[in-house]
Design a protein around this motif. Structure first.
Motif, PDB file in Angstrom:
ATOM      1  N   THR A  27       0.829  -1.203   0.000  1.00  0.00           N
ATOM      2  CA  THR A  27       0.000   0.000   0.000  1.00  0.00           C
ATOM      3  C   THR A  27       0.863   1.253   0.000  1.00  0.00           C
ATOM      4  O   THR A  27       0.602   2.212  -0.743  1.00  0.00           O
ATOM      5  CB  THR A  27      -0.936   0.000   1.219  1.00  0.00           C
ATOM      6  N   LEU A  28       1.899   1.258   0.820  1.00  0.00           N
ATOM      7  CA  LEU A  28       2.800   2.414   0.867  1.00  0.00           C
ATOM      8  C   LEU A  28       3.505   2.612  -0.467  1.00  0.00           C
ATOM      9  O   LEU A  28       3.671   3.750  -0.933  1.00  0.00           O
ATOM     10  CB  LEU A  28       3.822   2.225   1.990  1.00  0.00           C
ATOM     11  N   ALA A 356     -14.288  -4.133 -13.652  1.00  0.00           N
ATOM     12  CA  ALA A 356     -13.470  -4.033 -12.437  1.00  0.00           C
ATOM     13  C   ALA A 356     -12.316  -3.080 -12.743  1.00  0.00           C
ATOM     14  O   ALA A 356     -11.181  -3.519 -12.976  1.00  0.00           O
ATOM     15  CB  ALA A 356     -12.961  -5.400 -11.998  1.00  0.00           C
ATOM     16  N   PRO A 357     -12.577  -1.774 -12.767  1.00  0.00           N
ATOM     17  CA  PRO A 357     -11.550  -0.819 -13.221  1.00  0.00           C
ATOM     18  C   PRO A 357     -10.304  -0.769 -12.359  1.00  0.00           C
ATOM     19  O   PRO A 357      -9.274  -0.265 -12.800  1.00  0.00           O
ATOM     20  CB  PRO A 357     -12.294   0.526 -13.206  1.00  0.00           C
ATOM     21  N   VAL A 358     -10.360  -1.308 -11.132  1.00  0.00           N
ATOM     22  CA  VAL A 358      -9.187  -1.313 -10.276  1.00  0.00           C
ATOM     23  C   VAL A 358      -8.163  -2.352 -10.743  1.00  0.00           C
ATOM     24  O   VAL A 358      -6.977  -2.264 -10.419  1.00  0.00           O
ATOM     25  CB  VAL A 358      -9.600  -1.581  -8.815  1.00  0.00           C
ATOM     26  N   LEU A 359      -8.607  -3.331 -11.524  1.00  0.00           N
ATOM     27  CA  LEU A 359      -7.705  -4.375 -11.998  1.00  0.00           C
ATOM     28  C   LEU A 359      -6.926  -3.906 -13.213  1.00  0.00           C
ATOM     29  O   LEU A 359      -7.376  -3.051 -13.976  1.00  0.00           O
ATOM     30  CB  LEU A 359      -8.489  -5.647 -12.330  1.00  0.00           C
ATOM     31  N   PRO A 376      -6.875   0.434  -4.220  1.00  0.00           N
ATOM     32  CA  PRO A 376      -8.319   0.587  -4.391  1.00  0.00           C
ATOM     33  C   PRO A 376      -8.824   2.010  -4.258  1.00  0.00           C
ATOM     34  O   PRO A 376      -9.961   2.304  -4.646  1.00  0.00           O
ATOM     35  CB  PRO A 376      -8.907  -0.309  -3.291  1.00  0.00           C
ATOM     36  N   PHE A 377      -8.007   2.902  -3.707  1.00  0.00           N
ATOM     37  CA  PHE A 377      -8.417   4.304  -3.623  1.00  0.00           C
ATOM     38  C   PHE A 377      -7.916   5.054  -4.851  1.00  0.00           C
ATOM     39  O   PHE A 377      -6.942   4.661  -5.488  1.00  0.00           O
ATOM     40  CB  PHE A 377      -7.876   4.955  -2.350  1.00  0.00           C
ATOM     41  N   GLU A 382      -7.550   9.450 -10.003  1.00  0.00           N
ATOM     42  CA  GLU A 382      -6.813   8.444 -10.762  1.00  0.00           C
ATOM     43  C   GLU A 382      -6.419   7.260  -9.885  1.00  0.00           C
ATOM     44  O   GLU A 382      -6.076   7.412  -8.709  1.00  0.00           O
ATOM     45  CB  GLU A 382      -5.534   9.043 -11.357  1.00  0.00           C
ATOM     46  N   TYR A 383      -6.467   6.063 -10.495  1.00  0.00           N
ATOM     47  CA  TYR A 383      -5.915   4.877  -9.850  1.00  0.00           C
ATOM     48  C   TYR A 383      -4.393   4.936  -9.917  1.00  0.00           C
ATOM     49  O   TYR A 383      -3.810   5.610 -10.772  1.00  0.00           O
ATOM     50  CB  TYR A 383      -6.404   3.608 -10.547  1.00  0.00           C
ATOM     51  N   SER A 384      -3.758   4.168  -9.020  1.00  0.00           N
ATOM     52  CA  SER A 384      -2.298   4.195  -8.941  1.00  0.00           C
ATOM     53  C   SER A 384      -1.620   3.463 -10.093  1.00  0.00           C
ATOM     54  O   SER A 384      -0.464   3.725 -10.409  1.00  0.00           O
ATOM     55  CB  SER A 384      -1.844   3.548  -7.624  1.00  0.00           C
ATOM     56  N   GLY A 385      -2.343   2.514 -10.726  1.00  0.00           N
ATOM     57  CA  GLY A 385      -1.683   1.626 -11.663  1.00  0.00           C
ATOM     58  C   GLY A 385      -0.922   0.556 -10.896  1.00  0.00           C
ATOM     59  O   GLY A 385      -0.885   0.551  -9.662  1.00  0.00           O
TER      60      GLY A 385
END
Length: 420
Positions: A27-28, A356-359, A376-377, A382-385
């Motif tokens: 996560t970090l 599932a846009p996080v994938l 997931p945030f 924008e997602y992190s990729g």
């Protein structure tokens, strides 16, 4: 994620295995931190943990034949588990039994810099990594130590979960305790570790003080069920009866369609109204409520008569395919979801990535294309990729040269001695 990520420039040293610690580090890293993973030579205890990639097993039947999805892996197997939880981290492989190797680990953890001096571990029996030992070399050291129990004894997700009584609430109405496969307390512990670490970092920025953070998995589980009110409920009312797939305290249940199964939930009066209207059962359910003297627009009314309500709704679902039911439920604003196998979920993503846009698909060296995930945030919409995990020890010389300033000659000497 475009632009600066929230933790760009922060350096975290992680020496952890299995789920809680590595998920915190992941996560970090997704937030931008430079997470340096310490690995013993040859890998830690989880380096080849199942699941492994399909190309690693002798046959499909070998993987499917394991009752719990875990098994002894050979040196040729690539762990989907390890590569998934260690995405985006740099790997330094060190012989931690060698005093020189230990010195390297301590030096990395306590290296100077405003954005350094942060260490996450779940190691047992390594007093040289204790907070006091590290703080003696850097007074503002932040350490996060994840352990089984607050007294330092061992525990894992599946043992603390059974202890707090969750399996006794899970499963068919008639039957014994049912374990679930999701290591929920491990995952929550990982996020709790991240929260505590960032809070300690905030305090250090203001006061210059370091922090010794200890997080016990058993405490995470006990706090989790207490915070939901479940422990007090049990103390006051006794053990709750098992509900199968019925939702406790309101209305929610699974229904068989002509070709599948769906889960339907009504948590509010509006959701209840939408459900009855979409299924054409408004009049029948109003009549049922009147006959039993219950208000189905309340949680208590729906919960107390859940079996009778289910009997009224069941024929509507049985007469329709899953697609037909989905169309009607969506149009009616009903809270629902389909039942899928994990393979079905993967196939749905493959056919429609927007489901599932996080994938995200990532090319993992040694394995090939894997289905990975962003954090997931979303930050600034924008997602992190996602990026692949680094090979074991792939960054050893780079990190030791960059962080500790070791010369090529010094690195060569350590390598020749088998320390790295």
């Amino acid at each position: 994620m475009s632009g600066d990520r929230p933790l760009d420039g922060l350096r975290v040293v992680e020496f952890a295995s299995f789920v809680a610690g590595p998920s915190a580090g992941m996560t970090l890293a997704q937030l931008g931190a430079d997470v340096i993973r310490i690995d013993p030579l040859g890998g830690n205890a989880d380096y080849r943990r199942w699941p492994v990639d399909a190309g690693s097993s002798d046959s499909e039947g070998d993987a499917a034949g394991s009752s719990d999805g875990e098994g002894d892996a050979t040196a040729s197997e690539n762990s989907l588990y390890w590569t998934s939880l260690n995405r985006g981290k740099r790997s330094v492989a060190v012989d931690v039994r060698d005093p020189a190797g230990r010195e390297l680990v301590v030096a990395l953890a306590t290296a100077p810099g405003r954005d350094a001096g942060i260490f996450v571990d779940n190691t047992v029996g390594r007093p040289w990594l204790a907070h006091d030992e590290l703080a003696a070399k850097r007074s503002d050291m932040i350490t996060v130590h994840i352990e089984g129990r607050a007294d330092g004894s061992s525990a894992v997700d599946y043992t603390v979960n059974s202890e707090v009584g969750v399996p006794d609430l899970t499963g068919p109405v008639d039957g014994g305790p049912v374990n679930h496969v999701l290591p929920a307390w491990d995952l929550i512990a990982g996020q709790s570790a991240t929260t505590a670490l960032l809070a300690a970092l905030h305090r250090r920025e203001r006061t210059g003080r370091g922090a010794r953070i200890e997080l016990a998995l058993a405490d995470v589980a006990a706090a989790g069920v207490a915070n939901l009110g479940w422990v007090t409920e049990a103390a006051q009312r006794g053990d709750r009866e098992r509900h199968g797939n019925h939702l406790y305290g309101t209305f929610g249940c699974d229904f068989e369609t002509a070709d599948g199964r769906v889960m339907v939930v009504a948590l509010s009066g509006r959701q209840w109204k939408n459900l009855t209207e979409a299924t054409g059962t408004t009049a029948a359910l109003a009549e049922l409520g009147e006959s039993v003297g219950a208000d189905f627009f309340t949680d208590e009314g729906r919960y107390s008569h859940r079996a009778a309500i289910t009997d009224v709704l069941r024929p509507w679902f049985a007469a329709r395919t899953s697609a037909q039911a989905a169309e009607a439920l969506e149009a009616g604003g009903v809270l629902w979801g389909p039942y899928r196998t994990m393979r079905g979920f993967a196939d749905e993503y493959r056919s429609d990535p927007s489901s599932a846009p996080v994938l995200v698909d990532v090319e993992q060296p040694g394995i090939g294309s894997v289905i990975s995930a962003s954090a997931p945030f979303r930050v600034d919409e924008e997602y992190s990729g996602a990026v692949p995990a680094h090979d074991l020890g792939a960054d050893t010389e780079q990190v030791l040269g960059e962080v500790l300033g070791l010369s090529d000659a010094e690195l060569a000497k350590l390598k020749a001695a088998g320390t790295i």
